[in-house]
Enzyme design. Structure first.
Site, PDB file in Angstrom:
ATOM      1  N   GLN A 112       0.849  -1.191   0.000  1.00  0.00           N
ATOM      2  CA  GLN A 112       0.000   0.000   0.000  1.00  0.00           C
ATOM      3  C   GLN A 112       0.885   1.242   0.000  1.00  0.00           C
ATOM      4  OE1 GLN A 112      -2.296   1.895   3.269  1.00  0.00           O
ATOM      5  NE2 GLN A 112      -4.099   1.135   2.199  1.00  0.00           N
ATOM      6  N   TYR A 195      -6.463  11.001   3.787  1.00  0.00           N
ATOM      7  CA  TYR A 195      -5.061  11.170   3.388  1.00  0.00           C
ATOM      8  C   TYR A 195      -5.001  11.869   2.021  1.00  0.00           C
ATOM      9  CZ  TYR A 195      -3.911   8.699   7.604  1.00  0.00           C
ATOM     10  OH  TYR A 195      -3.791   8.385   8.932  1.00  0.00           O
ATOM     11  N   ARG A 243      -7.833   2.035  -2.522  1.00  0.00           N
ATOM     12  CA  ARG A 243      -8.683   2.033  -1.338  1.00  0.00           C
ATOM     13  C   ARG A 243      -9.277   3.421  -1.151  1.00  0.00           C
ATOM     14  NH1 ARG A 243      -7.999   0.622   5.121  1.00  0.00           N
ATOM     15  NH2 ARG A 243      -9.459  -1.118   5.026  1.00  0.00           N
ATOM     16  N   GLY A 354      -9.265  -7.279   9.399  1.00  0.00           N
ATOM     17  CA  GLY A 354      -8.283  -6.438  10.057  1.00  0.00           C
ATOM     18  C   GLY A 354      -7.880  -6.944  11.421  1.00  0.00           C
ATOM     19  N   ARG A 355      -8.521  -6.400  12.456  1.00  0.00           N
ATOM     20  CA  ARG A 355      -8.112  -6.710  13.831  1.00  0.00           C
ATOM     21  C   ARG A 355      -8.169  -8.203  14.146  1.00  0.00           C
ATOM     22  NH1 ARG A 355     -12.387  -3.766  16.836  1.00  0.00           N
ATOM     23  NH2 ARG A 355     -13.411  -4.146  14.845  1.00  0.00           N
TER      24      ARG A 355
END
Length: 387
Positions: A112, A195, A243, A354-355
């Protein structure tokens, strides 16, 4: 070590374990490790523990790993020194070790690429606080100098000139070429959560009056040029993921698109520029995106672009928001039946976890075998180490 199971998956999880191909990338299954910033690469160099961290997930059956965001080679790309970078001989050697370890474990991995712009983690701070949180001489660049948490404040940092824009686009292209050179199987452009690329997308942070600002389609121009430059750098067969998100850090009700037509206006130019797969970042995968349909953001993205899509958002956990970790809160395990059923119906093509994968590197192997009772719940302290 490659320890992927060859036994048939449980009936509930079976849709997650079908193969998937895009361009030169062939995946054994539909499980993606979501990109999660760990900030555990001193001086921006991913070390042996980073390679082992990703290889453990690959060896346990993750189809595709997407790395945490790696800073491109631009002076304003990333202020945090323990976030990995994807430029410089030392960092590239580290990434080469990562890709070799993942491939040896039977996995595939995408890098990424990111530029923070006016870092969303600084939004709401005073200029002095922003300076204190950045290295000496670090310059914050953004489309319009706007902190969306302080809209009445004086512009922050420097508004990007045409020269700045060209320099950042070139840095993305060099990072893409670096990623292919050190063995990555694909790249993902981080255009989510506020971002830099997302700062161009969002009307609140992009109030330019040149050709990089204006209506929604015009605000895609910067992202489109980044995609084109990366495509030129990596060639036609190398997959480019992008993304994006509606929400931003600290601004969870933000919207780029209020309707399917607006979503098409945003994503259409990016698809035409060369995006192969859209990674649709939501906080809760089960929530409908627009009124009148049960489709989530990934489902609508697939519908309006005809591109493959990744869904994400609290998969495999029983809480309703991944941001609870900020309060030190954990989350218990959850069955994957709902996301697997929606995958089987074709709403989306890949499922990012993810987590749950931070908590349990063996998550795919356990889910495949139906051993949900053996899954490890997520606890916030797990974010402090590379388990």
């Amino acid at each position: 070590m490659h320890v992927h199971s060859t036994a048939p998956p449980s009936a509930t999880a079976a849709p997650l374990f079908g193969p998937f191909t895009v361009g030169s990338l062939e995946l054994e299954n539909r499980i993606v490790m979501a990109p999660m910033t760990r900030e555990l690469s001193p001086e921006g160099v991913p070390g042996p523990e980073v390679a082992a961290y990703y290889a453990r997930r690959a060896g346990n059956g993750v189809g595709l790993i997407i790395t945490e965001g790696a800073a491109i080679g631009h002076p304003s790309s990333e202020r945090r020194t323990a976030v990995p970078r994807i430029h410089g001989a030392d960092a590239l050697a580290g990434w080469a070790r990562v890709t070799q370890a993942v491939h040896a474990a039977g996995g595939r991995i995408a890098a990424q690429l990111m530029h923070a712009g006016l870092d969303p983690l600084l939004w709401g701070m005073t200029p002095a606080e922003m300076d204190a949180a950045s290295p000496a001489g670090f310059e914050l660049l953004s489309p319009s100098g706007i902190d969306p948490s302080q809209l009445e404040a004086t512009p922050v940092g420097r508004v990007m000139s045409d020269t700045d824009i060209a320099s950042v686009i070139d840095a993305y292209a060099r990072a893409a070429a670096n990623a292919r050179q050190v063995g990555f199987d694909a790249i993902e452009l981080h255009a989510a959560h506020g971002y830099l690329i997302d700062q161009f997308f969002w009307a609140v942070t992009n109030q330019r009056d040149d050709s990089y600002g204006g209506d929604l389609s015009a605000r895609t121009r910067f992202g489109v040029e980044v995609v084109r430059a990366c495509r030129h750098a990596v060639g036609e067969d190398f997959p480019i993921f992008l993304r994006f998100s509606q929400w931003k850090v600290g601004h969870y009700a933000a919207r780029l698109a209020h309707s399917p037509d607006e979503l098409a206006a945003l994503l259409g130019p990016l698809a035409q520029a060369g995006v192969d797969v859209f990674h649709c970042s939501t906080r809760r995968f089960w929530q409908p995106e627009f009124e009148g349909s049960d489709l989530n953001l990934a489902g609508w993205t697939k519908k309006v672009t005809s591109r493959p899509v990744i869904t994400v958002g609290s998969v495999g956990l029983n809480d309703s928001d991944f941001l609870t970790y900020l309060d030190g809160t954990g989350a218990d395990v959850e069955d994957v039946g709902v996301v697997a059923d929606r995958l089987a119906r074709g709403e989306f093509d890949l499922v990012a976890v993810g987590r749950a994968l931070i908590a349990d590197p063996a998550w795919p192997a356990k889910v495949r075998g139906g051993h949900l009772a053996d899954l490890v719940p997520f606890e916030a302290h797990m974010l402090t180490t590379l388990h």
